[in-house]
Design an enzyme around this catalytic site. Structure first.
Site, PDB file in Angstrom:
ATOM      1  CG  ASN A  82      13.701   6.601  41.668  1.00 41.59           C
ATOM      2  OD1 ASN A  82      13.372   5.600  42.311  1.00 41.59           O
ATOM      3  ND2 ASN A  82      13.666   6.634  40.344  1.00 41.59           N
ATOM      4  CG  ASP A  88      23.560  -7.415  39.743  1.00 47.10           C
ATOM      5  OD1 ASP A  88      23.765  -6.299  40.231  1.00 47.10           O
ATOM      6  OD2 ASP A  88      22.441  -7.979  39.759  1.00 47.10           O
ATOM      7  CE1 TYR A 147      20.925  -1.046  42.979  1.00 46.72           C
ATOM      8  CE2 TYR A 147      20.427  -2.672  44.672  1.00 46.72           C
ATOM      9  CZ  TYR A 147      20.011  -1.668  43.829  1.00 46.72           C
ATOM     10  OH  TYR A 147      18.691  -1.269  43.823  1.00 46.72           O
TER      11      TYR A 147
HETATM   12  P1  NDP Z   1      14.404   1.365  36.399  1.00 47.09           P
HETATM   13  O1  NDP Z   1      15.607   0.698  35.837  1.00 47.09           O
HETATM   14  O2  NDP Z   1      13.045   0.853  36.044  1.00 47.09           O
HETATM   15  O3  NDP Z   1      14.445   2.943  36.033  1.00 47.09           O
HETATM   16  C1  NDP Z   1      15.617   3.652  36.278  1.00 47.09           C
HETATM   17  C2  NDP Z   1      15.388   5.135  36.056  1.00 47.09           C
HETATM   18  O4  NDP Z   1      16.612   5.801  36.414  1.00 47.09           O
HETATM   19  C3  NDP Z   1      15.132   5.482  34.602  1.00 47.09           C
HETATM   20  O5  NDP Z   1      14.288   6.630  34.543  1.00 47.09           O
HETATM   21  C4  NDP Z   1      16.521   5.843  34.080  1.00 47.09           C
HETATM   22  O6  NDP Z   1      16.500   6.729  32.957  1.00 47.09           O
HETATM   23  C5  NDP Z   1      17.089   6.544  35.308  1.00 47.09           C
HETATM   24  N1  NDP Z   1      18.555   6.580  35.343  1.00 47.09           N
HETATM   25  C6  NDP Z   1      19.429   5.552  35.333  1.00 47.09           C
HETATM   26  N2  NDP Z   1      20.704   6.011  35.342  1.00 47.09           N
HETATM   27  C7  NDP Z   1      20.614   7.367  35.357  1.00 47.09           C
HETATM   28  C8  NDP Z   1      21.558   8.430  35.317  1.00 47.09           C
HETATM   29  N3  NDP Z   1      22.895   8.182  35.287  1.00 47.09           N
HETATM   30  N4  NDP Z   1      21.125   9.704  35.301  1.00 47.09           N
HETATM   31  C9  NDP Z   1      19.783   9.987  35.314  1.00 47.09           C
HETATM   32  N5  NDP Z   1      18.839   9.021  35.356  1.00 47.09           N
HETATM   33  C10 NDP Z   1      19.246   7.741  35.360  1.00 47.09           C
HETATM   34  O7  NDP Z   1      14.633   1.377  37.979  1.00 47.09           O
HETATM   35  P2  NDP Z   1      13.605   1.051  39.178  1.00 47.09           P
HETATM   36  O8  NDP Z   1      12.390   1.870  39.020  1.00 47.09           O
HETATM   37  O9  NDP Z   1      13.502  -0.410  39.332  1.00 47.09           O
HETATM   38  O10 NDP Z   1      14.463   1.576  40.429  1.00 47.09           O
HETATM   39  C11 NDP Z   1      14.372   2.904  40.920  1.00 47.09           C
HETATM   40  C12 NDP Z   1      15.250   3.015  42.151  1.00 47.09           C
HETATM   41  O11 NDP Z   1      14.814   2.098  43.140  1.00 47.09           O
HETATM   42  C13 NDP Z   1      16.732   2.687  41.897  1.00 47.09           C
HETATM   43  O12 NDP Z   1      17.551   3.519  42.684  1.00 47.09           O
HETATM   44  C14 NDP Z   1      16.836   1.253  42.362  1.00 47.09           C
HETATM   45  O13 NDP Z   1      18.154   0.938  42.732  1.00 47.09           O
HETATM   46  C15 NDP Z   1      15.893   1.269  43.539  1.00 47.09           C
HETATM   47  N6  NDP Z   1      15.379  -0.032  43.907  1.00 47.09           N
HETATM   48  C16 NDP Z   1      14.684  -0.788  43.002  1.00 47.09           C
HETATM   49  C17 NDP Z   1      14.181  -2.019  43.373  1.00 47.09           C
HETATM   50  C18 NDP Z   1      13.401  -2.860  42.452  1.00 47.09           C
HETATM   51  O14 NDP Z   1      13.119  -3.989  42.841  1.00 47.09           O
HETATM   52  N7  NDP Z   1      13.026  -2.424  41.274  1.00 47.09           N
HETATM   53  C19 NDP Z   1      14.412  -2.537  44.733  1.00 47.09           C
HETATM   54  C20 NDP Z   1      15.139  -1.667  45.593  1.00 47.09           C
HETATM   55  C21 NDP Z   1      15.597  -0.458  45.178  1.00 47.09           C
HETATM   56  P3  NDP Z   1      16.341   6.116  31.439  1.00 47.09           P
HETATM   57  O15 NDP Z   1      14.904   5.690  31.328  1.00 47.09           O
HETATM   58  O16 NDP Z   1      16.691   7.269  30.555  1.00 47.09           O
HETATM   59  O17 NDP Z   1      17.290   4.966  31.342  1.00 47.09           O
END
Ligand code: NDP
Length: 241
Positions: A82, A88, A147
């Protein structure tokens, strides 16, 4: 104890909801995160789910992290890829660093985690892998060549790995969420977000639980015939895979 599950990026946003849903199914969940220690601590206090920091883009860090989870809780049988980031910008202004960061964190991470857990899943004859793609990997999005490429790559990765693991009891599926109300979407300028919401037939952003419920469905042991599939969960915004 139930299955051991790792949710990458599992401490906030969509990942947090996924972690909680899998715990409610009786799984021993470990939520990975990148660096936001305060948020991870608050998450663990609120949910009782342990959080483990490692960078999903770094193969050695992933291997160490998963070894630690397996030493503490036992073999990983459910993996949710996830974790994701955006950087961007239109192609003409996109530097290599922003291209690489998005490809490494969103796509290479799936190689890193799957390469580490799949051999054990195959040996034990059971596994559930769920990869979080995006509507923008299906339809493209202005300003997101990195992305969109990474998220489209996840769909191909999912199908290819599903073929390789099907006869070993390991299913591999993808979810392509539309716009979901998390920190990632709150970073979009309000006037852009308003335009996006106008294009969503159900008339609202998704919430993290909308996605987590589908992850729970795919992670269910009984769901053994569905593999290589993409579930589009987007309020009707894009109706194709
Ligand atoms: P958030 O930005 O709210 O949360 C991201 C999470 O990923 C955090 O827990 C962050 O950790 C963790 N993370 C980021 N980079 C890394 C890394 N290099 N290693 C380990 N953990 C990492 O994201 P969303 O909940 O919005 O999105 C979750 C997924 O869903 C993503 O893959 C996103 O692309 C996808 N998605 C989201 C959409 C949306 O509208 N929100 C739509 C479509 C897809 P930390 O808290 O430590 O930064």
């Amino acid at each position: 104890m139930g299955n051991v599950a790792i949710v990458t990026g599992g401490t906030r946003g969509i990942g947090e909801a996924i972690s909680v849903h899998l715990k409610e199914m009786g799984m021993q969940v470990v939520a990975n995160y990148a660096g936001n220690d305060e948020r991870a601590k608050a998450f663990t206090e609120a949910t009782g789910i342990p959080a483990l920091k490692f960078d999903v883009a770094d193969y050695d860090a992933v291997e160490d992290g998963i070894q630690k989870v397996e030493a503490d809780f036992g073999p990983v049988s459910v993996l949710v890829n996830n974790a994701g980031i955006t950087r961007d910008g239109v192609l003409a202004k996109m530097n290599c660093e922003n291209w690489d960061a998005v490809l490494q964190t969103n796509l290479k991470s799936c190689y890193n985690t799957c390469h580490t857990v799949v051999p054990g899943m195959r040996e034990r004859g059971f596994g559930r892998i769920i990869n979080i793609s995006s509507i923008n990997g299906q339809q493209g999005q202005y300003g997101q060549v990195n992305y969109a490429a990474a998220k489209a790559g996840i769909l191909g990765f999912t199908k290819a790995l599903a073929l390789e693991t099907a006869k070993y009891g390991v299913t591999v599926n993808a979810i392509a969420p539309g716009y979901v109300d998390t920190d990632m979407v709150r970073a979009v300028p309000p006037e852009v977000l308003e335009k996006i919401i106008r294009k969503i037939p159900v008339g609202r952003l998704g919430n993290p639980d909308d996605i987590a419920r589908a992850v729970a469905f795919l992670a269910d042991e009984r769901n053994s015939f569905m593999t290589g599939a993409t579930l589009s969960i987007n309020g009707g915004q894009f109706m194709a895979n």
